[in-house]
Design a protein around this motif. Structure first.
Motif, mmCIF file in Angstrom:
data_model
loop_
_atom_site.group_PDB
_atom_site.id
_atom_site.type_symbol
_atom_site.label_atom_id
_atom_site.label_comp_id
_atom_site.label_asym_id
_atom_site.label_seq_id
_atom_site.Cartn_x
_atom_site.Cartn_y
_atom_site.Cartn_z
ATOM 1 N N ALA A 1 0.833 -1.203 0.000
ATOM 2 C CA ALA A 1 0.000 0.000 0.000
ATOM 3 C C ALA A 1 0.871 1.258 0.000
ATOM 4 O O ALA A 1 0.594 2.245 -0.689
ATOM 5 N N LYS A 2 1.958 1.184 0.750
ATOM 6 C CA LYS A 2 2.892 2.310 0.812
ATOM 7 C C LYS A 2 3.544 2.554 -0.564
ATOM 8 O O LYS A 2 3.664 3.705 -1.026
ATOM 9 N N ASP B 1 1.903 6.910 -6.496
ATOM 10 C CA ASP B 1 0.659 7.584 -6.885
ATOM 11 C C ASP B 1 -0.070 6.808 -7.988
ATOM 12 O O ASP B 1 -0.504 7.365 -8.996
ATOM 13 N N VAL B 2 -0.151 5.504 -7.787
ATOM 14 C CA VAL B 2 -0.802 4.609 -8.741
ATOM 15 C C VAL B 2 -1.921 3.859 -8.018
ATOM 16 O O VAL B 2 -1.710 3.343 -6.925
ATOM 17 N N THR B 3 -3.106 3.854 -8.620
ATOM 18 C CA THR B 3 -4.164 3.001 -8.094
ATOM 19 C C THR B 3 -3.944 1.601 -8.649
ATOM 20 O O THR B 3 -3.954 1.404 -9.873
ATOM 21 N N VAL C 1 -5.914 -5.570 3.686
ATOM 22 C CA VAL C 1 -6.157 -4.836 2.431
ATOM 23 C C VAL C 1 -7.154 -3.713 2.677
ATOM 24 O O VAL C 1 -6.963 -2.578 2.214
ATOM 25 N N LYS C 2 -8.231 -4.025 3.413
ATOM 26 C CA LYS C 2 -9.233 -2.980 3.687
ATOM 27 C C LYS C 2 -8.658 -1.872 4.552
ATOM 28 O O LYS C 2 -9.015 -0.699 4.420
ATOM 29 N N ASP D 1 -7.225 2.746 0.462
ATOM 30 C CA ASP D 1 -8.484 3.484 0.376
ATOM 31 C C ASP D 1 -9.413 2.789 -0.619
ATOM 32 O O ASP D 1 -10.606 2.618 -0.372
ATOM 33 N N VAL D 2 -8.845 2.428 -1.778
ATOM 34 C CA VAL D 2 -9.606 1.648 -2.763
ATOM 35 C C VAL D 2 -8.954 0.267 -2.823
ATOM 36 O O VAL D 2 -7.931 0.090 -3.494
#
Lengths: 413, 413
Positions: free
Chosen positions: B216-217, B223-225, B258-259, B263-264
């Motif tokens: 996640a970090k 800055d990639v979803t 993961v949750k 954020d997504v």
């Protein structure tokens, strides 16, 4: 067994290249490729045929490639040391194809009883080894005509010499048991022989002398005149970090010891594997990838043809190729990974290769004829088993490499 | 490649036995034989399908036997983690035979450039992994339509947990490099994903949590979803000396992490190998020979299906059979040799087996589905690759063996 036949017959026998340069210039291989130098095998065969004072048999396990076996058959090698029914079937098939007859010694001291029967009845095998009473019982039960059949008692001698692998932890009767077995073999009506193995890559000829002296003692104590004495394999091949004296030194020592210790010298047999085939094969690998650090990824690894590199420290020379030319220059110590997804698939020792090495370059590893393709797995779908014939060895043709010496400084060392 | 197809297709798919007792009573095998228990594989698949909060893919390397693959296809597993063109060709062929379509993830981080092109163009592979800039260059060069293709950046996290094999010495970008790669993957128009592997037989679910937090970090810093996050394999199988918590514990931890950290939350993928197939296969061996001491010779060894026994200390239960009955009684520590002529072909740890064991008895080794036949050689002509189907597992049917536990006292422990 279908599968074994596939592997053994999978070689593209028809492809012949002049040199590895020629191959790399015209058909650079994507897969690991073994380059078979027929003339070098013929030279090794000639040394044994001319120098060994007895029968040469080839230990098939070292390299069962049809290119190797067929060359041996054509050179007049007609006897083979085999360890399984699959090896017996392989030799039987290749001999038929070549129009040759072969003598097979089923010299795995421990054999399934059904395999003994099949070898004797279906394949005409008339030579077996043993090292304990249970195995003798099996042989007596399954062989209907002892007088036609040679049984060799495998013994260990209380001597220690430098070898890379001591084979006497697994096989071999001690002197007392060997005396008893040899007597029983003779009493049962078999041709009674002795056999030993001084261990892999035995760099001290004195080991053979000590084993022979011990064999003579066993025969005397059993009061049996030996049909033959098999001195095994173990003759050292020449690697960078391991080599013994010239083969002639071993042959002379063996001949002298047999004459000295036996009143009636028995016929001699040897069963070299590594020392016959080691220098007639190079393994050609492709560099798949180079990290920004000095980690490289090759298209073969320890699950393929490089397994022995992690089990021994013999030392292999390395030639690097780019666009058909040998790369020279300063070396770097690389960590060399194989192509599988397994992290144990890495060489334990660094490879010393040119600093400029890049993906797409090739590494040729000479002295890879023994225990390379013979020990390869198909893990992760990778295979290291294809052979082509190359007429001249790039390594042996290097000006600084003298015949019978691999201590020359070549790329990588 | 002919040879690989032979091996993978060599299984006698048609043979089905009720139990190993039934097999041993009617057709005791001379060669090593893998007993495939289909219902146990279906149970393992069900656990992942019902419990894992994302897509199940199977890591083919653990066991590429057609019996395994075809069962997975029939159970609705439609995605596979492959590491070579040979594995891609295998899956492609088996899927066609079964009338199924499959999704293949070519997740060997280091791939030959030609193989990338072939996988994309000829086999429709649309998911690849990478862990350095050179590999990204290859992928960009060879893939004409990035938007259809997922690239997963494999990363290592600065966390340490107990595993039997740390896969992060060979593969995985550090956080800084992963950030850079992920950004470049996205900028080049690919579907940008992350992937990690906590290591083989990871008995601590916290490893997944830490890796997910790190992923996640990386995504935030780049800055990639993320398109997806692949949590790799490493889920522990149950051995005698090594087992982790229930799989549900891992699934819950992964879902929660993961949750918590995204954020997504990205789509999830896992790629178990060992934990899917380990308990659905037993290996049936024959005792070829017993010395007067406690040395026994088996018809398979470390060059065959037992390789992993000398690389890890997981602990396998053992059942001994004589004439269709389990042998019970006091145990002896045996030194167990394989069938080849090589003295390294011996298990490093003793086998604890009934004292009365004799040549002709059989040893059934449960929990041998992973890294057994997949890693076998054909050294010395011996082969360990044949599978038959057995409807009920003798080991799992033992009264003292509770479901999900292999810590029961069975012969040998």
């Amino acid at each position: 067994m279908v599968i074994i036949i596939c592997l053994f017959k999978g070689d593209p026998m028809s492809q012949v290249y002049a040199t590895s340069r020629n191959l790399l210039s015209h058909q650079p291989p994507e897969q690991p490729l073994y380059l078979f130098h027929r003339a070098l095998l013929e030279r090794s065969v000639g040394r044994f045929q001319q120098g060994f004072p007895g029968l040469l048999t080839y230990a098939v396990k070292a390299n069962p490639s049809p290119m190797v076996i067929e060359t041996l058959l054509q050179q007049g090698v007609g006897a083979f040391d085999v360890a399984s029914l699959a090896e017996i079937e392989l030799l039987h098939g290749l001999a038929q194809t070549s129009g040759k007859s072969v003598v097979l010694h089923y010299h795995n001291p421990i054999k399934p009883e059904a395999a003994i029967a099949k070898a004797w009845h279906e394949y005409g095998v008339r030579a077996f080894s043993l090292d304990d009473a249970n195995e003798l019982d099996k042989l007596i039960r399954q062989i209907p005509d002892p007088s036609s059949t040679e049984l060799s008692v495998r013994y260990v001698a209380p001597v220690k010499h430098e070898v890379i692998l001591d084979l006497n932890t697994k096989f071999g009767a001690n002197v007392e048991t060997a005396v008893d077995l040899l007597r029983k073999v003779s009493e049962a009506g078999f041709k009674a022989s002795l056999t030993f193995h001084p261990g892999t890559q035995c760099t001290d000829a004195q080991a053979y002398v000590d084993f022979i002296a011990c064999g003579a003692k066993i025969a005397r104590q059993a009061d049996v005149t030996l049909y033959r004495l098999n001195v095994g394999g173990g003759f050292p091949a020449s690697y960078v970090k391991s080599q013994g004296p010239q083969l002639g030194h071993y042959f002379a020592a063996i001949d002298k010891a047999v004459k000295q210790h036996f009143d009636v010298p028995p016929g001699l047999v040897c069963e070299p594997g590594r020392s016959l085939v080691n220098d007639c094969v190079s393994l050609l690998l492709k560099v798949l990838h180079r990290r920004d650090n000095d980690n490289i990824f090759l298209n073969d690894g320890i699950y393929g043809g490089l397994m022995e590199m992690n089990f021994s420290d013999l030392g292999w020379p390395l030639l690097c190729w780019r666009k058909g030319q040998i790369i020279e220059g300063k070396n770097t110590a690389y960590t060399a990974f194989g192509p599988t997804c397994d992290s144990i698939d890495v060489l334990k020792e660094p490879m010393y290769l040119p600093s400029q090495l890049a993906a797409g370059d090739y590494i040729e590893i000479p002295l890879m004829g023994a225990y390379s393709s013979a020990c390869a797995t198909q893990f992760n779908g990778f295979l290291s088993a294809s052979y082509v014939q190359v007429e001249e060895s790039s390594y042996h043709a290097l000006p600084q490499v003298h015949e019978d010496s691999v201590l020359a400084q070549v790329a990588g060392f």
